[in-house]
Design a protein around this motif. Structure first.
Motif, PDB file in Angstrom:
ATOM      1  N   ALA A  59       0.849  -1.193   0.000  1.00 59.19           N
ATOM      2  CA  ALA A  59       0.000   0.000   0.000  1.00 59.19           C
ATOM      3  C   ALA A  59       0.883   1.242   0.000  1.00 59.19           C
ATOM      4  O   ALA A  59       1.009   1.913   1.018  1.00 59.19           O
ATOM      5  CB  ALA A  59      -0.921  -0.029   1.216  1.00 59.19           C
ATOM      6  N   PRO A  60       1.484   1.557  -1.136  1.00 58.70           N
ATOM      7  CA  PRO A  60       2.441   2.661  -1.173  1.00 58.70           C
ATOM      8  C   PRO A  60       1.816   4.040  -0.989  1.00 58.70           C
ATOM      9  O   PRO A  60       2.493   4.990  -0.647  1.00 58.70           O
ATOM     10  CB  PRO A  60       3.073   2.532  -2.553  1.00 58.70           C
ATOM     11  N   ARG A  99      -7.745  -9.029   5.969  1.00 61.18           N
ATOM     12  CA  ARG A  99      -8.695 -10.008   6.514  1.00 61.18           C
ATOM     13  C   ARG A  99      -8.154 -10.650   7.792  1.00 61.18           C
ATOM     14  O   ARG A  99      -8.886 -10.896   8.739  1.00 61.18           O
ATOM     15  CB  ARG A  99      -8.988 -11.070   5.463  1.00 61.18           C
ATOM     16  N   GLN A 100      -6.848 -10.880   7.822  1.00 65.01           N
ATOM     17  CA  GLN A 100      -6.241 -11.476   9.013  1.00 65.01           C
ATOM     18  C   GLN A 100      -6.194 -10.471  10.168  1.00 65.01           C
ATOM     19  O   GLN A 100      -6.477 -10.815  11.306  1.00 65.01           O
ATOM     20  CB  GLN A 100      -4.824 -11.958   8.686  1.00 65.01           C
ATOM     21  N   ALA A 101      -5.849  -9.223   9.876  1.00 67.20           N
ATOM     22  CA  ALA A 101      -5.689  -8.214  10.923  1.00 67.20           C
ATOM     23  C   ALA A 101      -7.012  -7.613  11.385  1.00 67.20           C
ATOM     24  O   ALA A 101      -7.155  -7.260  12.561  1.00 67.20           O
ATOM     25  CB  ALA A 101      -4.770  -7.099  10.422  1.00 67.20           C
ATOM     26  N   LEU A 114      -3.087   0.218  -7.457  1.00 65.02           N
ATOM     27  CA  LEU A 114      -2.167  -0.915  -7.302  1.00 65.02           C
ATOM     28  C   LEU A 114      -2.039  -1.707  -8.591  1.00 65.02           C
ATOM     29  O   LEU A 114      -2.858  -1.561  -9.494  1.00 65.02           O
ATOM     30  CB  LEU A 114      -2.711  -1.899  -6.240  1.00 65.02           C
ATOM     31  N   ALA A 115      -1.074  -2.574  -8.594  1.00 62.55           N
ATOM     32  CA  ALA A 115      -1.039  -3.628  -9.607  1.00 62.55           C
ATOM     33  C   ALA A 115      -2.008  -4.716  -9.139  1.00 62.55           C
ATOM     34  O   ALA A 115      -2.133  -4.978  -7.939  1.00 62.55           O
ATOM     35  CB  ALA A 115       0.363  -4.198  -9.743  1.00 62.55           C
ATOM     36  N   PRO A 137      -2.910 -10.264  -1.982  1.00 62.62           N
ATOM     37  CA  PRO A 137      -2.070 -10.273  -0.782  1.00 62.62           C
ATOM     38  C   PRO A 137      -2.476  -9.194   0.226  1.00 62.62           C
ATOM     39  O   PRO A 137      -2.477  -9.440   1.438  1.00 62.62           O
ATOM     40  CB  PRO A 137      -0.656 -10.014  -1.317  1.00 62.62           C
ATOM     41  N   LEU A 138      -2.865  -8.019  -0.257  1.00 62.32           N
ATOM     42  CA  LEU A 138      -3.295  -6.962   0.654  1.00 62.32           C
ATOM     43  C   LEU A 138      -4.617  -7.318   1.320  1.00 62.32           C
ATOM     44  O   LEU A 138      -4.772  -7.158   2.532  1.00 62.32           O
ATOM     45  CB  LEU A 138      -3.404  -5.624  -0.089  1.00 62.32           C
TER      46      LEU A 138
END
Length: 109
Positions: free
Chosen positions: A34-35, A84-86, A71-72, A78-79
């Motif tokens: 997340a730049p 989802r995990q956090a 984003l690409a 992955p983001l």
């Protein structure tokens, strides 16, 4: 956006105001995924919207923040998996759309 992968996707996250700082802290800790991002205040309405405060219940709409990330497409899953995990809550909604163009109108200093 990374230096090696051209952005081709716009990821939008819809976040309850109560979770805004947690999400922003997480995004800032992941500059590779997340730049950069843009925040827009919003209001959510509908059958799946949780109305947290008395004011939201009276108004029938919930305070939200839209977070837009360019984003690409390869970075999106992955983001989302990290988010989802956090922050495993159904109150955060997302969608990804193709990005037809992205650029700057001038040079960065």
């Amino acid at each position: 956006m990374t230096d090696t992968i051209a952005p081709d996707c716009l990821l939008t996250l819809v976040v309850p105001s109560a979770l805004e700082e947690d999400l922003l802290d997480l995004l800032r800790s992941q500059p590779r995924l997340a730049p950069g991002f843009t925040l827009v205040p919003a209001q959510g309405m509908g059958t799946h919207i949780h109305l947290a405060s008395s004011m939201e219940q009276v108004q029938g709409r919930a305070r939200r923040v839209l977070v837009h990330l360019v984003l690409a497409q390869a970075q999106v899953q992955p983001l989302i998996a990290l988010l989802r995990q956090a922050l495993p809550t159904p109150q955060i909604t997302y969608w990804a759309t193709p990005l037809l163009a992205f650029g700057r109108l001038g040079e960065l200093a």
